[in-house]
Structures are given as C-alpha cells and as structure tokens.
Write a protein that holds these residues in place. Sequence first.
Motif, mmCIF file in Angstrom:
data_model
loop_
_atom_site.group_PDB
_atom_site.id
_atom_site.type_symbol
_atom_site.label_atom_id
_atom_site.label_comp_id
_atom_site.label_asym_id
_atom_site.label_seq_id
_atom_site.Cartn_x
_atom_site.Cartn_y
_atom_site.Cartn_z
ATOM 1 N N SER A 84 -68.259 16.984 -13.996
ATOM 2 C CA SER A 84 -68.768 16.975 -15.353
ATOM 3 C C SER A 84 -69.234 15.842 -15.761
ATOM 4 O O SER A 84 -69.284 14.680 -14.891
ATOM 5 C CB SER A 84 -67.337 17.407 -16.207
ATOM 6 O OG SER A 84 -66.517 16.292 -15.918
ATOM 7 N N GLU A 106 -55.782 21.304 -8.529
ATOM 8 C CA GLU A 106 -56.377 22.282 -9.335
ATOM 9 C C GLU A 106 -56.182 22.656 -10.603
ATOM 10 O O GLU A 106 -54.856 22.589 -11.042
ATOM 11 C CB GLU A 106 -56.476 23.903 -8.499
ATOM 12 C CG GLU A 106 -57.190 23.661 -7.147
ATOM 13 C CD GLU A 106 -57.478 25.079 -6.661
ATOM 14 O OE1 GLU A 106 -58.573 25.513 -6.506
ATOM 15 O OE2 GLU A 106 -56.244 25.646 -6.444
ATOM 16 N N GLU A 114 -57.481 23.543 -15.116
ATOM 17 C CA GLU A 114 -58.605 24.089 -16.101
ATOM 18 C C GLU A 114 -59.258 23.093 -17.066
ATOM 19 O O GLU A 114 -58.597 22.301 -17.393
ATOM 20 C CB GLU A 114 -58.242 25.461 -16.541
ATOM 21 C CG GLU A 114 -57.615 26.438 -15.679
ATOM 22 C CD GLU A 114 -59.034 26.884 -15.053
ATOM 23 O OE1 GLU A 114 -60.068 27.023 -15.474
ATOM 24 O OE2 GLU A 114 -58.787 27.637 -13.821
ATOM 25 N N GLY A 115 -60.459 23.102 -17.243
ATOM 26 C CA GLY A 115 -60.904 22.474 -18.381
ATOM 27 C C GLY A 115 -60.883 20.750 -18.144
ATOM 28 O O GLY A 115 -61.177 20.362 -17.395
ATOM 29 N N GLU A 116 -60.270 20.050 -19.394
ATOM 30 C CA GLU A 116 -60.274 18.921 -19.322
ATOM 31 C C GLU A 116 -58.914 18.355 -18.431
ATOM 32 O O GLU A 116 -59.227 17.185 -18.011
ATOM 33 C CB GLU A 116 -59.940 18.472 -20.714
ATOM 34 C CG GLU A 116 -61.176 18.553 -21.820
ATOM 35 C CD GLU A 116 -60.669 17.978 -23.290
ATOM 36 O OE1 GLU A 116 -59.612 17.609 -23.405
ATOM 37 O OE2 GLU A 116 -61.691 18.140 -24.137
ATOM 38 N N ASP A 117 -58.155 19.329 -18.142
ATOM 39 C CA ASP A 117 -57.158 18.936 -17.238
ATOM 40 C C ASP A 117 -57.618 18.761 -15.828
ATOM 41 O O ASP A 117 -57.195 17.940 -14.936
ATOM 42 C CB ASP A 117 -55.825 20.061 -17.231
ATOM 43 C CG ASP A 117 -55.305 20.059 -18.570
ATOM 44 O OD1 ASP A 117 -55.389 19.016 -19.180
ATOM 45 O OD2 ASP A 117 -54.422 21.093 -18.800
ATOM 46 N N GLN A 118 -58.672 19.571 -15.700
ATOM 47 C CA GLN A 118 -59.359 19.284 -14.033
ATOM 48 C C GLN A 118 -60.016 17.954 -14.122
ATOM 49 O O GLN A 118 -59.980 17.368 -13.000
ATOM 50 C CB GLN A 118 -60.311 20.541 -13.903
ATOM 51 C CG GLN A 118 -61.048 20.225 -12.608
ATOM 52 C CD GLN A 118 -59.854 20.481 -11.311
ATOM 53 O OE1 GLN A 118 -59.542 21.822 -11.166
ATOM 54 N NE2 GLN A 118 -59.418 19.545 -10.668
ATOM 55 N N ASP A 119 -60.833 17.637 -15.116
ATOM 56 C CA ASP A 119 -61.526 16.627 -15.376
ATOM 57 C C ASP A 119 -60.451 15.187 -15.227
ATOM 58 O O ASP A 119 -60.655 14.145 -14.427
ATOM 59 C CB ASP A 119 -62.088 16.209 -16.518
ATOM 60 C CG ASP A 119 -63.380 16.875 -16.496
ATOM 61 O OD1 ASP A 119 -63.775 17.587 -15.768
ATOM 62 O OD2 ASP A 119 -64.081 16.906 -17.733
ATOM 63 N N GLU A 120 -59.171 15.306 -15.782
ATOM 64 C CA GLU A 120 -58.403 14.233 -15.731
ATOM 65 C C GLU A 120 -57.694 14.077 -14.269
ATOM 66 O O GLU A 120 -57.446 13.059 -13.729
ATOM 67 C CB GLU A 120 -57.069 14.597 -16.640
ATOM 68 C CG GLU A 120 -56.015 13.676 -16.836
ATOM 69 C CD GLU A 120 -54.736 14.057 -17.802
ATOM 70 O OE1 GLU A 120 -53.817 13.203 -17.650
ATOM 71 O OE2 GLU A 120 -55.355 14.793 -18.684
#
Length: 382
Positions: free
Chosen positions: A135, A91, A93-99
């Motif tokens: 995303s 888990e 947030e943001g782009e870190d989640q996409d990564e």
Amino acid sequence: MHGIKTNVLLTGTRTIASLASGVIGLIATASASAGAATLALDAAFPLNKPVLITDVRKAIGQAGTGGTLLPSLEAIYDQVSPIVIVVRVAEAEGEDQDEAVIGSAGAYSGIYALLAAEAQTGYRPRVIGAPGLDSQAVTTALASVAMKLRARVYARGIGATITEVKAYRQNFSARELSIIWPNWSNAFAGDAVARALGLRAAIDETHGWHKSLSNVPVHGVTGISENLFFDIQDETTDVASLNDSDIVTLIRSPSGGFVYWGNRTCSDEPLFAFEPAVRTSQVLQDEIAKGLVWAVDKPLTMALIKDILETINARFRSLVVQGRLIGGRAWFDPALNSAADLAAGKLVIDYDFTPAAPLEGLTLNQRITDKYYADLAAALAA
C-alpha cells in the motif's frame, strides 16, 4: 636479543571485493491448514524474524498455501534462485495489515526486521519488496528502510487508470524506489513486483548491478493485465506517458516475449533519475567502505594515505574495464585535511565517479537518395 629479528610489516594496497548486490529482502504473509502444516510453516518462517533462504525451490515447499509468500517465491524462482531473506508478517485486514507489514523500528519487526537481517544471517538485503502488500503506507516505509540499507525497492503503482497511477507516483521522491504498473496477467496482485525482485537478482548475476531492470526477458508470464498502446518509434503512447512520469511499465517486446520497460526512479534529484546511477552509488559506497576496514586504526602516515587512495583507484580502474563505470578517481584535498584534524586521527578522502547511463533514447536519421544508382550504373558498365 643478541642477533637479528625480522618484523613482517603489512603495507601496500588491498583488493576491494565485489558486493553481493542481488540479495532479496522479501516481506510476505503465509498460512497453512491447521495442524502439522501450520507447525511446519511456523518453524520454517517464524513471524517477524529474518530467515535466510539459499534454496528457493526447497523454500517453496515450506511456504504454506495461503498468503503472499508462496506466489512471491514462485515468481522469483521463475527468474533465478538467489539468496532471499524472508520476513513473514501476520495476516490481517486493511490498516491492520499495513501495521503488521510495516512493523516496529524498536522491535525490529515487519519491514524493520530487514535492518537486523545482516546481523542474523550474514547477508544484507539489497533488493526489497512486499509483493501484494505494498500500500502507499507500506511503500513509504520500504523506501525509508531501503535508504538505510542502500537497497532498491520495487513497489506496485496503485490506480485503475494511467491518470490515477501517474497521480499516485507523485506521493514519492525516494531515489531508492521504482514504481511498477500494471501487473502481469496473474491472479496474484504482487506478481509484477515479485518477478521484478527475481529479475533484478538475475540481472545482477548475469550482467551486473549497472544494468537496469528494463528490456530484459521476464520468465513465467503470459500477458499484461491492462491494455497499453506501445510503439518503440512513437513518443505519444501510453507506455511513453508512463515512462515520462517515472513509472516502470510492462510491454510485449518487439523482439518477442515480455519485459519491464523503464529506467527511472522516483528521485527528486536529477543526478539519480536512472536506476543504474542509484545502484552504482550504493554499491560504491559499500564496496569502498568495506574494502577499507583494514585501514582503520592504522598509524595515519603518508604511506597509509597513499595506500588508501590507490586501493580506491584500483577498484575504479577495474570497474571501468568491466564496463560498469565510465570513470572515477579518488584524491586527497589538503583544504579538507588540516594538520589539527590529521593529528586528531581524522582523514577525508574525496572521490567522484560517472555511472554508465542506459541508452534510453536512440535517434536514427533516415534519408532517401538516388546516389546509389551511380554505383549500379558503374557496376553494369564494368
């Protein structure tokens, strides 16, 4: 040897077995309260490892309480209890989640862990998604991995309006991908995608891989998250506009209940505009290739070539009888098989097929007439 020795030679055609086409590949996050619950979650679903689930109900009890895994499994289980391969990602947030979701091809983490699923579990994911995490970057990666797996991807359309979602759909051209918008009336952002995964597996089980997702009752839903105008006899509705842009949408069916509505993929090739055409192509590729493993490394003789052709054509005939295929044929083309290539152990077999297209548009011609009064008069006079 002084006598007679009998060698048993295995020749002739082989049966091409059906493919397990409804195996779900699920990318999800999960968390639990600290302590034993977290340890149990980590043990059941280690990060970035494909985990085989054969009992979805049991897995729901091991899925923690936070993240997307629990609601995704619940949505799938509302439709069917299929084989699911879960890849849990961290888990963030943001782009870190996409990564975290996309992961690394080199490390087989995130989405790319699905490529290692067959080696680890014995099953290849055929229907994949990341409900609530999809995303644009994630959906692009899912489509890329699906191409390698010959799998189907369902992903959410992003946008607050029909216009925005139609513009978003233009970012993709993969035949493996179907975009879904809006969502079911549910707090979970990935509910429509998760239920699509489960319904796809259920359809494969009850109807077959040649039937699209469209117009099949969805279980466990109570409404649609957006107001959409739909009339089955009107070509200018919101739903028709979404379908015209290759977006699968949601409706309350005229016959009752809720269904997905739309058969189109994001393909830039018109031959693969329909979901059933893509899935038919994918299944045939894998069934035929797997069904001909026995022929590899056998002496390349006329008998072997005939056996290969008849093995494929027998499968085509079976699929036609089942209504999964309109027709198909395999043949040997001398122009593609030179003596030098055959001597080098190289053989080319051609085959074509016609998938069963969904009945997307039905036209009814209505006429008003007084001719039946003649029948009425004749009946009264009799």
